[in-house]
Design an enzyme around this catalytic site. Structure first.
Site: not given
Lengths: 273, 198
Positions: A56, A72, A208, A205, A58, A40, A168, A86
């Site tokens: 984000d 999220k 994400s 990233d 995903r 994320t 991440s 996480g």
């Protein structure tokens, strides 16, 4: 010597009985099931009137995207929201649980919830589970003492910051914040900066992606901008469409009737009551 | 003493997917252009499609045929059987009769001529869709049937674009840009299409 008729229950605390068994099974090559993680990018920053949170959308299961548009940014209280990174189950469960506890606390005290209350409830829970509840959170809100922004790590430590990123994609987003953040941003500048930071995570990233959600919290008012930006539309839709043949082909049909194994006795005894 | 686990591996997975489809008189080869490592993108513009034929032509004084190339690649891979190339290949071209031919490989050189194939991180998503749309006849059926698809060239290219657009939605390692190479009697044609960059 007779063995006890029942097992004495353990005294409490952690039971590590299955750890050796798990290790043995892992050595034989059977790995434990993977969790759905929200690899994320989540961010938060404090601007002149309050707090802005961004995330984000995903959710991944290893290298596969399992949800292209998940939420999220979780509700904690009318004036407090929490972003979670996480393991998806952990972030949902822990934020729902603390949200209920805050509601009960509001009924009990008759006052608006404070961000530090949510912070303490979360960190106590996470520390209790020694990091096994893998939830990394960005908690933000505005209460009677002013705007607050905190990060909470899976082991239970917390930080209080003017701007924060987790997940991440946190390095990509933090790069944007470190270059462009300043104190006293206006609402529009803040939303713009948060969107840029999340977009940086989305494009750089791999964990994400998809869309950008933003939540603006000020004194007495909140705005949840779900899918504030949609920078990733599907690139190609075939104009002619596709047809899918009905089902698996039947190659061979063979019917074998099972032999009956009932023996019928003529004039046998009638069934008794 | 317990066997020590290595601290360093010479292999790295750079992700990505590729597809090839054989037609009656053409061959379509496509791959995305993203190179990644872990959760990072190393570059968005890396071509995974290579043209192979020059050395053979100089030595044997004739154009290299596709089946010959297929064998060469298999040998190259098997040569490193005990320290393999970490590469999953798909070879596409036209055979001596001008029909499309596609060969699919594993990491150590086992190969098979097929009508279509995909390899890479997105192959688990793309292959079932190609199986459904192109339904290759079983190689066990007799008389031996042609593996090439009856689709036209533009339909095959459309199919490939859809495959990658869909694989990009769900595979994090596939995306950025799609490079499509079409081989037919007229020569080689290259086409590009933008994919999702997230």
């Amino acid at each position: 010597m007779s063995s006890p008729a029942f097992e004495i229950p353990p005294k409490g605390g952690f039971s590590f009985d299955l750890c050796r068994r798990n290790e043995m099974i892992a050595k034989k090559g059977v790995n434990p099931p993977s969790f759905r993680k929200t690899g994320t990018t989540i961010v938060g920053l404090i601007f002149q009137d309050g707090v802005i949170l961004g995330a984000d959308t995903r959710a991944t299961e290893g290298p596969i995207v399992c949800d292209k548009n998940c939420e999220k940014i979780h509700y904690m209280a009318p004036n407090i929201y929490c972003c979670g990174a996480g393991t998806a189950a952990d972030t949902e469960a822990v934020t729902d649980m603390v949200s209920s506890q805050l509601q009960l606390h509001r009924y009990h005290t008759g006052r608006e919830s404070r961000v530090v209350t949510a912070l303490t409830l979360l960190k106590r829970h996470l520390f209790n589970y020694q990091g096994y509840v893998q939830a990394a959170l960005v908690l933000g809100g505005v209460d009677c003492t002013g705007p607050h922004l905190h990060t909470i790590y899976p082991h239970g430590s917390t930080d209080t910051l003017p701007f924060a990123t987790m997940g991440s994609g946190s390095l990509a987003a933090m790069a944007v914040f470190e270059s462009k953040y300043r104190e006293g941003l206006t609402r529009d500048e803040g939303v713009q900066l948060v969107s840029e930071a999340i977009c940086s995570g989305v494009f750089n990233d791999l964990g994400s992606g998809s869309n950008v959600d933003v939540c603006v919290i000020t004194k007495g008012h909140k705005e949840y901008l779900r899918n504030h930006l949609l920078p990733n539309p599907r690139t190609y839709v075939s104009s002619k469409g596709f047809s899918f043949p009905k089902k698996t082909e039947v190659l061979l049909t063979k019917i074998t009737p099972l032999k009956e194994k009932v023996v019928v006795i003529e004039g046998g005894d009638a069934m008794e009551e | 003493m317990v066997k020590q686990q290595p601290n360093w591996s010479p292999y790295d997975n750079n992700g990505g997917s590729c597809v090839a489809i054989a037609g009656a008189d053409y061959c379509v080869i496509a791959a995305d252009t993203r190179m990644s490592s872990g959760y990072n993108i190393l570059t968005r513009d890396y071509s995974k499609i290579c043209k192979l034929h020059l050395i053979y032509q100089h030595q044997h004084n004739k154009q290299m045929s596709c089946p010959a190339m297929a064998q060469l690649l298999s040998n190259t891979l098997y040569y490193k059987r005990f320290f393999p190339y970490y590469a999953f290949n798909v070879l596409g071209g036209l055979d001596n009769e001008g029909k499309g031919c596609v060969f699919t490989y594993d990491a150590v050189g086992s190969y098979e001529r097929v009508g279509y194939s995909s390899q890479g991180s997105g192959s688990t998503l793309i292959m079932p869709f190609l199986d459904n749309q192109l339904k290759s006849p079983s190689p066990l059926l007799l008389p031996a049937q042609d593996a090439v698809t009856p689709l036209s060239e533009s339909e095959a290219v459309d199919l490939v674009k859809t495959c990658f657009a869909s694989a990009t939605e769900r595979d994090i390692y596939t995306g950025d840009r799609l490079e499509i190479v079409v081989l037919n009697a007229d020569g080689i044609r290259r086409e590009y299409m933008e994919l999702r960059k997230d």
